[in-house]
Write a protein that holds these residues in place. Sequence first.
Motif, PDB file in Angstrom:
ATOM      1  N   ASN A 488     -74.851  40.105 -34.863  1.00 23.67           N
ATOM      2  CA  ASN A 488     -73.517  40.269 -33.848  1.00 23.67           C
ATOM      3  C   ASN A 488     -74.354  41.034 -32.800  1.00 23.67           C
ATOM      4  O   ASN A 488     -74.346  42.401 -32.307  1.00 23.67           O
ATOM      5  CB  ASN A 488     -72.226  40.590 -33.168  1.00 23.67           C
ATOM      6  N   GLU A 618     -65.972  38.805 -27.866  1.00 23.77           N
ATOM      7  CA  GLU A 618     -66.485  37.634 -27.303  1.00 23.77           C
ATOM      8  C   GLU A 618     -64.955  37.507 -26.239  1.00 23.77           C
ATOM      9  O   GLU A 618     -65.239  36.877 -25.418  1.00 23.77           O
ATOM     10  CB  GLU A 618     -65.877  36.311 -28.797  1.00 23.77           C
ATOM     11  N   GLU A 663     -66.181  37.470 -34.801  1.00 24.25           N
ATOM     12  CA  GLU A 663     -65.865  37.475 -33.141  1.00 24.25           C
ATOM     13  C   GLU A 663     -64.814  36.604 -32.772  1.00 24.25           C
ATOM     14  O   GLU A 663     -64.026  35.193 -33.382  1.00 24.25           O
ATOM     15  CB  GLU A 663     -67.281  36.230 -33.072  1.00 24.25           C
TER      16      GLU A 663
END
Length: 765
Positions: A488, A618, A663
């Motif tokens: 990420n 997210e 996420e």
Amino acid sequence: MSNVDKVDSVEHAASTPDIDQPHRELGLKDDEYARIREILGRRPTEAELAMYSVMWSEHCSYKSSKAHLKYFGETTSDEMRAKMLAGIGENAGVVDIGDGWAVTFKLESHNHPSYVEPYQGAATGVGGIVRDIMAMGARPVAVADPLRFGPAEAPDTARVLPGIVAGVGGYGNCLGLPNIGGEVVFDESYAGNPLVNAMCVGVLKSEDLHLAHASGAGNKIVLFGARTGLDGIGGVSVLASETFDSAEDADSGAGRKKLPSVQVGDPFAEKVLIECCLELYRDGLVVGIQDLGGAGLSCATSELASAGDGGMRVDLDRVPLRAEGMNPAEILSSESQERMCAVVEPSRVDAFMEVCRRWDVTATVIGEVTDGENLEIRWNDELVVDVPPRTVAHEGPVYQRPVERPAEQDLISADNPNTLTRPDSPDELRDTLLRMAASPNLCSREWVTSQYDHYVRGNTVLAQPADGGMLRVDEETGRGIAVSTDCNARYTRLDPYTGAQLALAEAYRNVAVTGASPAAVTNCLNFGSPEDPGVMWQFQQAVRGLADGCRELGIPVTGGNVSFYNSTGAKAILPTPVVGVLGTIDDVTRRIPSGIGGEGGETLLLLGETREEFGGSEWARLVHDHLGGTPPQVDLAREKELAEVLVAGSRDGMIAAAHDLAEGGLAQALVETALIGECGARVVLPEDADPFVWLFAESAGRVLVSVPRSEELRFTDMCSARGLPCTKVGVADAGSQSLDIQDVAEIPLTELREAWEGTLPALFG
């Protein structure tokens, strides 16, 4: 480089010391060129200058990263090192997995070529990493493809993504290699610089390991595979070693007079080359071997000679060519694909050639190992290269680039996402869940992965959309391996040290949720320009975070790749240290699927602790276009405990399904596990829970497991004994076709599927 009629010989170079040479155009700085002249004691020939320029490029020499990468070795314990048969510095890492079996695996980048020519850039990226695995003496058995693009709706994403996906699938499918993992991520920072990382896994018997070295005076150097052409002159070694001034420059070559052509791949030629190599290995016909990838023959000859016990003599005019008029510099710099270079004992050359003839593979003796010290290359009886090979392959410049923590880092950390407006009513929560499930970064990757063959060769037992891919290695025992790649980059932007450890933790966890025990790590470290002190700070911190994390988990880094200059002009990509984890399992029949299902009625348990953590999430990106605060906490000791629980649960038949939380948090995990298993679920959050936090927070170290009711008590007791938080959050409901989250929403699976599966086909057709 243009064709020339006159060969620039060593004798001529020595007698013309004052003639200017275009070293800057070849990417060499003034002090680097001066050092080459000092090493040789004369002006280099055109061929020597070409060799040094490609081998001292950022992509090949790691000149900006070496000073930091040594930290991996410093943090590798003897116990970790004992697991490796080959490690950093070899073509790929190799680990012993028991019963005489070994696995080799590696991640590489082909970012810049894939932007210039998406299909061939991605295809030859797959081909190159496969040959790295072949060079270790292994049969390649699977590939994976971590990909990153600009905004999903951007016009240029529509240009590059379909071609890149087609290139990955086209080459891998033709080779007959299952694609069992990877990622597709969209972010504005990749708009002018998509990331195409490729991973390959190979298997071999431990005694069949081969290394790249040219030993034994009199042994022959055999070049075999495809002919050498003008495609890919300097290729990735040049493209990956400087920043595009603009997207137009990368695409058209404007302002980049030395822009090389992207390599052109032939997967059918590589398929034959694989089988040819395996027969050569079985017959014991190879002393040392090296693939020809970045820097082509310059790399293969210098690295083989450098790792050997003598020198090497090469007759360049023996190299089979597919283009007329190529000069020595071009032949040495060409990155034409599907080529290998082997060291063969004289008495075995005829047998080697006979194997190549059976496979219709072109093979030519181009030189031999000498008892001298230098690499000598001749062209039409002229000596055009006479260099100490280590100075080309392993003793290039090492830069201590300035490292400085950017001042804006404090501003980013202070921008707390917990102050952002949140959904609080059931309708708002329902809408948020559906919007996130349909977002480009969370939606189904089926449009991409359907273009790949997951099950060719018949040994795949888990593939997309599972959290980790799994393959059977030994048909008799059922022994297998699992792999996952993760990163990420938004977390890494907020805190590079923690972000790298979160990437490690997620890949480690995604292997564990399959029931496999994590065993080793590879990486592909994608960053902006090393000439930016802020980028070098990100890189330094990420390397240290990853190395410290591996030491805490007790698994070694076996090798990897560094990709710098991932910038368009002054705009760098998000720091993206992609981590690949390899795991082992003694019996693939006890694998854990990702989707709930079966007869239903299983208890849904959330393992790990949920905290109010939205930095880099997210939700913050999608709803508020926000990147700030701090990333989720990482607790690697807890990750290790969690993996042990999952492996034990798999071994004892206590887990029916398991899905990593990453996420999108618990909400996304529920959507995916229900849709993958085609099974409804009834979810009840704890009485004191904030539904928004519990559904959308991205706290690390969490897994959603489905446990048969008959095993619930035994499983929860095991978690309690280890101090692992375990919260009952619902049940799988095979009789229902909806996701029913009490007091929040009841959403039909058909509506969820429409949201989750419709996005990429609508964008890319």
